[in-house]
Enzyme design. Structure first.
Site, PDB file in Angstrom:
ATOM      1  N   HIS A   1      33.507 -39.122 -41.999  1.00 17.17           N
ATOM      2  CA  HIS A   1      32.622 -39.857 -41.089  1.00 17.17           C
ATOM      3  C   HIS A   1      31.872 -40.973 -41.820  1.00 17.17           C
ATOM      4  O   HIS A   1      32.175 -42.153 -41.655  1.00 17.17           O
ATOM      5  CB  HIS A   1      31.657 -38.878 -40.427  1.00 17.17           C
ATOM      6  CG  HIS A   1      30.794 -39.492 -39.369  1.00 17.17           C
ATOM      7  ND1 HIS A   1      29.725 -38.845 -38.805  1.00 17.17           N
ATOM      8  CD2 HIS A   1      30.839 -40.708 -38.750  1.00 17.17           C
ATOM      9  CE1 HIS A   1      29.166 -39.629 -37.895  1.00 17.17           C
ATOM     10  NE2 HIS A   1      29.816 -40.767 -37.856  1.00 17.17           N
TER      11      HIS A   1
ATOM     12  N   HIS B   1      31.396 -45.705 -41.410  1.00 16.39           N
ATOM     13  CA  HIS B   1      30.139 -46.452 -41.563  1.00 16.39           C
ATOM     14  C   HIS B   1      30.094 -47.253 -42.865  1.00 16.39           C
ATOM     15  O   HIS B   1      29.884 -48.464 -42.873  1.00 16.39           O
ATOM     16  CB  HIS B   1      28.954 -45.483 -41.538  1.00 16.39           C
ATOM     17  CG  HIS B   1      28.675 -44.881 -40.214  1.00 16.39           C
ATOM     18  ND1 HIS B   1      27.687 -45.344 -39.368  1.00 16.39           N
ATOM     19  CD2 HIS B   1      29.249 -43.834 -39.559  1.00 16.39           C
ATOM     20  CE1 HIS B   1      27.656 -44.614 -38.268  1.00 16.39           C
ATOM     21  NE2 HIS B   1      28.590 -43.683 -38.356  1.00 16.39           N
TER      22      HIS B   1
ATOM     23  N   HIS C   1      36.404 -43.612 -35.894  1.00 19.47           N
ATOM     24  CA  HIS C   1      35.016 -43.182 -35.730  1.00 19.47           C
ATOM     25  C   HIS C   1      34.844 -42.302 -34.494  1.00 19.47           C
ATOM     26  O   HIS C   1      34.143 -41.284 -34.542  1.00 19.47           O
ATOM     27  CB  HIS C   1      34.079 -44.380 -35.652  1.00 19.47           C
ATOM     28  CG  HIS C   1      32.643 -43.988 -35.537  1.00 19.47           C
ATOM     29  ND1 HIS C   1      31.960 -44.004 -34.341  1.00 19.47           N
ATOM     30  CD2 HIS C   1      31.766 -43.516 -36.456  1.00 19.47           C
ATOM     31  CE1 HIS C   1      30.726 -43.584 -34.541  1.00 19.47           C
ATOM     32  NE2 HIS C   1      30.570 -43.274 -35.807  1.00 19.47           N
TER      33      HIS C   1
ATOM     34  N   ASN D   1      33.275 -38.459 -34.497  1.00 19.00           N
ATOM     35  CA  ASN D   1      31.863 -38.512 -34.113  1.00 19.00           C
ATOM     36  C   ASN D   1      31.548 -37.848 -32.778  1.00 19.00           C
ATOM     37  O   ASN D   1      30.661 -37.008 -32.695  1.00 19.00           O
ATOM     38  CB  ASN D   1      31.368 -39.963 -34.073  1.00 19.00           C
ATOM     39  CG  ASN D   1      29.891 -40.046 -33.759  1.00 19.00           C
ATOM     40  OD1 ASN D   1      29.043 -39.766 -34.608  1.00 19.00           O
ATOM     41  ND2 ASN D   1      29.551 -40.402 -32.533  1.00 19.00           N
TER      42      ASN D   1
ATOM     43  N   ILE E   1      26.780 -45.641 -33.517  1.00 17.56           N
ATOM     44  CA  ILE E   1      25.897 -44.488 -33.667  1.00 17.56           C
ATOM     45  C   ILE E   1      26.420 -43.610 -34.787  1.00 17.56           C
ATOM     46  O   ILE E   1      27.605 -43.660 -35.102  1.00 17.56           O
ATOM     47  CB  ILE E   1      25.801 -43.677 -32.357  1.00 17.56           C
ATOM     48  CG1 ILE E   1      24.668 -42.653 -32.434  1.00 17.56           C
ATOM     49  CG2 ILE E   1      27.129 -43.006 -32.030  1.00 17.56           C
ATOM     50  CD1 ILE E   1      24.315 -42.043 -31.116  1.00 17.56           C
TER      51      ILE E   1
END
Length: 902
Positions: free
Chosen positions: A560, A565, A752, A756, A902
């Site tokens: 993740h 990110h 993602h 997520n 997010i």
């Protein structure tokens, strides 16, 4: 990095005078120019007549008798900010903008796309003051009129100067009155007050141009705008700036508050890591390598959306949890080590909830987090009551099942870890002098006993029937370090699984290893298998809890955070530094990069920082981010971030032109891969049509200086610690560019979404995915007392191993908001960008992209009702929908947004 000077031409005369010349540079500031080189606007024989009206100022450039002119109206749309939210939290920065708009103006200047054919210089701009024309709750509009002579030509850009004392968020500018129809300029940008910065802002029209195709009147502005965005790498960044620059991760610790809160620098030789956005904050007093922390973390102004999006914007809900709800929990649950006394106490989190203390201004939490915070009708206090996850609703004992444990490696929230066993016996690659014998304790005899004579181990390996979760070599070097921390433990682990004839996986064995200790204990390792005997059964359950904690840590830190990110932030920085907003690849990537830098900054502040959510709730503790850096060093390659190559690298697929998507899967019923390859192909088709439209001549790729600088900077700066590593493709052909861009788009969207948005579904009931194992196995160097406690009440041993009450509730609250889609979520392929709509070929390609995504939804629905796919359907099984493109708001377990929002 060398910077392009603002004025490259040498002066024609040594005599210099300062001129206020908005058309001479992108920021509209004071330019020092030779007298002979004064712009055409200074020489123009036209006289400007300014007429006042009630709501507009009309600027009339009187044409000569033979010059025709057009009356052009400019409408500027501004979005008010939502300052109330941040004032509730006690954070500065938000404000109610509408009151500041009354009586204030915007200075607009039209810029011609072409040079003056007579002088070869830029044409003079046409100025106009726009005044507020109307407003509602959603937006404020400004308006002014221009008289534009035909000699002015096509408008290529507009300068904007904000006459207010506060910044404002410009949504768009529409110029209406031209023969070819309205000219749309999508801004979506903060415009600083001229009192903060005298530079004017330049906004180009929505047309895309490769660098060599840039209209002559815009070339200098295009280059100078990029210079502004790069900055000079000096000083502390101010909140209104738009500068994109790089730095290492040296702001996670806080050594000035406590020496134990010092954290190593991530980025560099010792711990290679992607770069983050530079903030320029001063270094700490006690550690010259660490950057000081502050209440707010700089991100370029146009990466901040918190004050313009609605109350349910993702960044706000995350912030409210970490800034307000978590401290409330820490007040309510005084004993941080207190575990759950029995399983019914865990169930009470969904039924009774946790009473929250009375805090000032607590009420806003109910508005932001209606799923979590409820008001008890017969009492004045609020409670934190969790929604029951879909997995528990369908089967409350789902987490106990070995079959479900195995199924989630293919259809859960970490489908990136399972790999094919290709060699036997299993061996560690770590130094045996440090970590002990490298041979695995999982023997041929153990495996063949567990598969009950179905085939030999050699046959299972040859027929691709043996798979593994391998957290042995990555975690083992940290075992002794982690064990020195309070309230946690760690092992290196291997989990073996067997592929049965019905395409489901059967867990066979778990190996847990502790290396030799500093106090002289030898290496310890033991294999645990599923069995019917009571003692072995409970040991197996405890071993599973340890493996799940390992998988949870790897999922959050690597699958993740690191791979989506963290790895994407350098792409965003390089895109803004090296690709003009006019560049077609900028336009293609921009929606996939929206919101990411803001959420990453929030993560650095509260989630991955020293003593933050991750460190206090996951097994590796303060070594968590170090582990992610080790994974980056040993595992990350750019060419393995695309789905097909990722599957191939783990042995889960091979290239096969006769198979769907050109890849044959080792496990045919692999829901993540089945749906993911469809989504990958759909993205690639869209990117291919887009790239081929703008690069019909393959040689244009190599000659595109912006594009080449972009790719070079990503490889050598943003991911510079890996610049000499394998896996970086060349960028010489359209095919190269298609692969690179498709990979970036996939990571920001499909990858993602897959890791997520199912987090609360699968980890909301934490026994299914505990984030930490707090106690060692009772058979590792046991005392008589430890063994007796295990034998007398094995359930108590498992509950003690699970997260504490405060750890569990903090993680559950965070996962709830991380899994949530806000009402204004922007799903990939749902709505086109303005620039795409204006180019017919691109608009048609997007419509096909949208249609393909709708088709994908139907295919996924059909797969989930097909009982032959046992890994995504069946009694009590949650259907696999994580890669279903669209979703309604809420925690839905589906929906693929454009970006990592997010």
């Amino acid at each position: 990095m060398s910077k392009t000077p603002l004025h490259q031409s040498p002066p024609a005369s040594p005599t210099l005078v300062p001129l206020s010349k908005p058309s001479s540079q992108a920021n509209g500031g004071i330019a020092i120019l030779p007298v002979q080189s004064a712009p055409s606007i200074q020489k123009s024989p036209r006289k400007v007549r300014v007429g006042l009206a009630s709501n507009t100022i009309e600027v009339v450039a009187s044409p000569s008798p033979i010059e025709k002119s057009l009356s052009v109206k400019a409408v500027v749309t501004v979005k008010p900010t939502t300052g109330g939210f941040f004032s509730e939290l006690g954070i500065s920065g938000g404000f109610d903008m509408i009151t500041d708009l009354i009586g204030k103006t915007l200075l607009l200047e039209l810029v011609s796309a072409e040079l003056d054919p007579k002088t070869g210089q830029e044409k003079g701009t046409i100025k106009g003051y726009a005044h507020k024309n109307g407003q509602n709750e959603e937006e404020v509009t400004y308006e002014c009129k221009f008289e534009v002579g035909e000699e002015f030509g096509e408008v290529g850009a507009v300068f904007v100067e904000n006459e207010h004392h506060k910044e404002m968020y410009l949504k768009d500018i529409v110029l209406d009155g031209f023969a070819g129809g309205p000219i749309n300029i999508s801004c979506n940008s903060w415009v600083h007050s001229k009192y903060d910065n005298p530079q004017k802002r330049v906004f180009f029209t929505n047309k895309c141009y490769l660098p060599t195709e840039t209209p002559s009147g815009l070339r200098r502005l295009r280059e100078e705008e990029l210079v502004i965005l790069r900055g000079d790498g000096q000083g502390e960044r101010k909140s209104y700036e738009r500068i994109y620059d790089y730095d290492v991760y040296n702001d996670l610790g806080n050594p000035d508050s406590d020496v134990d809160k010092k954290r190593p620098v991530l980025g560099g030789k010792e711990f290679p890591y992607p770069r983050r956005c530079r903030t320029g904050r001063p270094r700490t007093n006690t550690d010259p390598l660490s950057e000081s922390r502050s209440g707010s973390i700089y991100v370029p102004r146009d990466e901040q959306f918190s004050t313009i999006k609605g109350l349910t914007f993702s960044a706000k809900t995350v912030y409210s949890v970490v800034h307000a709800l978590v401290p409330s929990l820490e007040t309510a649950i005084v004993d941080s080590n207190l575990g759950f006394p029995h399983f019914t106490a865990i169930d009470e989190l969904f039924n009774e909830g946790v009473n929250l203390p009375q805090l000032q201004k607590q009420g806003f939490l109910k508005d932001l987090l209606p799923r979590l915070v409820k008001t008890v009708t017969d009492a004045s206090e609020d409670v934190l009551r969790f929604e029951t996850p879909e997995t528990m609703i369908r089967d409350r004992f789902f987490w106990f099942s070995d079959e479900e444990f195995a199924r989630q490696t293919l259809a859960g929230i970490n489908p990136y870890a399972i790999q094919l066993v290709t060699e036997w016996p299993l061996m560690s690659e770590l130094d045996p002098k440090v970590y002990g014998p490298p041979e695995s304790a999982i023997t041929t005899e153990i495996i063949e006993r567990e598969i009950k004579g179905f085939m030999t181990v050699d046959e299972a390996v040859k027929q691709k029937k043996l798979f593994m979760l391998d957290y042995h070599d990555l975690f083992l070097p940290y075992v002794n370090k982690v064990r020195q921390l309070k309230g946690t433990t760690l092992y290196g682990s291997r989990t073996l699984l067997f592929l049965t004839p019905d395409e489901t996986l059967k867990p066979l064995a778990i190996e847990l290893t502790r290396p030799p200790t500093d106090d002289g204990k030898p290496q310890w390792k033991q294999v645990f298998t599923p069995t019917c005997h009571a003692t072995s059964m409970w040991l197996w359950r405890l071993a599973k809890a340890h493996v799940l904690a390992h998988d949870s840590g790897y999922h959050q830190l690597v699958s993740h955070w690191l791979r989506t990110h963290c790895a994407t932030e350098p792409y965003i920085i390089a895109t803004n530094r090296q690709l003009s907003e006019m560049h077609p690849i900028y336009k293609l990537l921009q929606p996939h990069f929206r919101y990411t830098m803001e959420i990453n900054a929030l993560a650095r502040g509260y989630l991955i920082n020293g003593d933050g959510i991750i460190e206090t709730t996951f097994s590796p503790g303060k070594y968590s981010m170090e582990l992610s850096a080790v994974a980056y060093d040993k595992q990350w390659q750019f060419d393995l971030q695309g789905l097909p190559n990722d599957l191939i690298s783990r042995g889960l697929a091979v290239e096969d032109p006769t198979a769907p998507h050109g890849h044959k899967l080792a496990i045919e019923d692999y829901p993540f891969a089945n749906d993911g390859l469809l989504l990958w192909d759909t993205i690639k088709e869209w990117v291919t049509k887009y790239v081929n439209h703008y690069y019909p001549d393959p040689s244009c790729i190599a000659s595109d200086k912006e594009l080449q600088s972009w790719w070079t900077e990503i490889r050598t700066v943003g991911h510079g610690d890996k610049k000499d590593s394998p896996g970086w493709p060349d960028l010489k052909t359209p095919s190269d560019l298609i692969h690179i861009v498709t990979t970036m788009v996939w990571v920001a969207s499909g990858h993602h979404a897959a890791v997520n948005f199912g987090q609360y579904t699968y980890a909301g009931y934490f026994p299914n995915r505990p984030t930490i194992a707090r106690t060692k196995m009772p058979v590792e160097d046991p005392t008589e007392e430890e063994l007796k406690m295990f034998w007398d009440k094995p359930e108590g041993a498992l509950l003690t191993c699970f997260p504490s009450q405060i750890q569990a509730t903090k993680v559950m609250a965070v996962l709830d908001v991380l899994s949530n889609h806000s009402p204004d979520e922007e799903y990939m392929g749902q709505d086109p960008e303005p620039a795409w709509k204006e180019e017919p070929v691109i608009n048609a390609a997007f419509e096909r992209f949208h249609g393909r995504l709708k088709e994908l939804e139907g295919i996924i629905d059909a797969r989930n009702t097909d009982q032959s796919f046992k890994n995504r359907s069946g009694a009590g099984i949650v259907p696999y929908e994580l890669l279903k493109p669209f979703s309604e708001p809420g925690v839905t377990g589906k929906g693929v947004p454009y970006s990592i929002s997010i």
